[in-house]
Design a protein around this motif. Structure first.
Motif, PDB file in Angstrom:
ATOM      1  N   LYS A   1      75.322  12.886   7.045  1.00 12.69           N
ATOM      2  CA  LYS A   1      74.269  13.562   6.338  1.00 12.69           C
ATOM      3  C   LYS A   1      73.763  14.751   6.868  1.00 12.69           C
ATOM      4  O   LYS A   1      73.724  15.737   6.174  1.00 12.69           O
TER       5      LYS A   1
ATOM      6  N   GLN B   1      72.278   0.616  14.883  1.00 12.54           N
ATOM      7  CA  GLN B   1      72.116   0.329  13.839  1.00 12.54           C
ATOM      8  C   GLN B   1      73.299   0.169  12.977  1.00 12.54           C
ATOM      9  O   GLN B   1      74.335   0.495  13.079  1.00 12.54           O
ATOM     10  N   LYS B   2      73.151  -0.637  11.787  1.00 10.70           N
ATOM     11  CA  LYS B   2      73.946  -0.945  10.891  1.00 10.70           C
ATOM     12  C   LYS B   2      74.350   0.194   9.903  1.00 10.70           C
ATOM     13  O   LYS B   2      73.456   0.875   9.504  1.00 10.70           O
ATOM     14  N   LEU B   3      75.750   0.242   9.657  1.00 14.21           N
ATOM     15  CA  LEU B   3      76.007   1.335   8.752  1.00 14.21           C
ATOM     16  C   LEU B   3      75.582   0.777   7.271  1.00 14.21           C
ATOM     17  O   LEU B   3      75.411  -0.139   6.919  1.00 14.21           O
ATOM     18  N   GLU B   4      75.284   1.706   6.679  1.00 10.06           N
ATOM     19  CA  GLU B   4      74.773   1.691   5.130  1.00 10.06           C
ATOM     20  C   GLU B   4      75.958   0.974   4.545  1.00 10.06           C
ATOM     21  O   GLU B   4      75.684  -0.134   3.673  1.00 10.06           O
ATOM     22  N   LYS B   5      77.182   1.176   4.785  1.00  6.53           N
ATOM     23  CA  LYS B   5      78.342   0.725   4.156  1.00  6.53           C
ATOM     24  C   LYS B   5      79.456   0.529   5.296  1.00  6.53           C
ATOM     25  O   LYS B   5      79.809   1.562   6.070  1.00  6.53           O
TER      26      LYS B   5
END
Length: 151
Positions: free
Chosen positions: A57, A109-113
Motif C-alpha cells: 500500500k 505480522q500475518k498477511l491480511e490475506k
C-alpha cells in the motif's frame, strides 16, 4: 529488519546490480526468440514486484511501473514513458535501503490475506528473495544467449 534476512537481500540485490553493470547496453532491449521479455523488463520487474511484495500500500514507484513491469506485462505492450536501465538502477539501490528499514516486528505480522500459501510478512520477504534470484538466473541466461547470437 532482521539482520540475517537483510544480509540475504543485500547479497541478492548486490549480485543483481553487479550483473546488470556487466551487460552491454546494446543487449538490454533485445527479446530473444522463445523469450517473452527482455533484460530491461526483468530489471524493472524485479524492482516492481519487490515493491509490491514488501511495500504494498505504500508503493513508492511511479504508477506506470505495474503496467510496464508487473506480472503478465511484456515489452511488446509498452507505451509512453519507459524508464531506462540508468533510471532503474538507483531505484533498485534505494529500494534496498528502504528494505533495511523494515522493522523486525513487521516480519512476524500475518498477511491480511494469504498469498500463494504464504501467511506472514517474513515468508513474503523470503519469497521476494526467491523471486529476485529466479530473475537473476533468467537475466544471466538471456545475456549469454544474446552475447553468442548478437555479436
Amino acid at each position: 529488519m532482521n539482520q540475517e534476512l537483510y544480509r540475504q537481500f543485500e547479497m541478492t540485490r548486490g549480485f543483481f546490480l553487479r550483473s546488470i553493470s556487466k551487460i552491454t547496453p546494446d543487449l538490454v532491449d533485445i527479446q530473444p526468440q522463445g523469450y517473452n521479455n527482455t533484460i530491461h523488463w526483468h530489471i524493472g520487474h524485479v524492482l516492481t514486484v519487490t515493491e509490491q511484495f514488501l511495500f504494498g500500500k505504500s508503493f513508492a514507484l511511479p504508477g506506470n511501473y505495474v503496467e510496464l513491469f508487473g506480472n503478465g506485462s511484456k515489452p511488446a505492450d509498452w507505451q509512453g514513458d519507459v524508464p531506462s536501465i540508468e533510471e532503474l538502477i538507483p531505484q533498485l539501490e534505494e529500494q534496498l535501503l528502504r528494505i533495511k528499514e523494515i522493522p523486525e516486528e513487521v516480519l512476524e505480522q500475518k498477511l491480511e490475506k494469504p498469498f500463494i500459501g504464504l501467511e506472514t510478512f517474513r515468508e513474503l520477504a523470503n519469497m521476494s528473495l526467491f523471486h529476485e534470484s529466479n530473475h537473476l538466473g533468467q537475466l544471466h541466461s538471456m545475456e549469454l544467449l544474446l552475447e553468442r547470437t548478437q555479436h
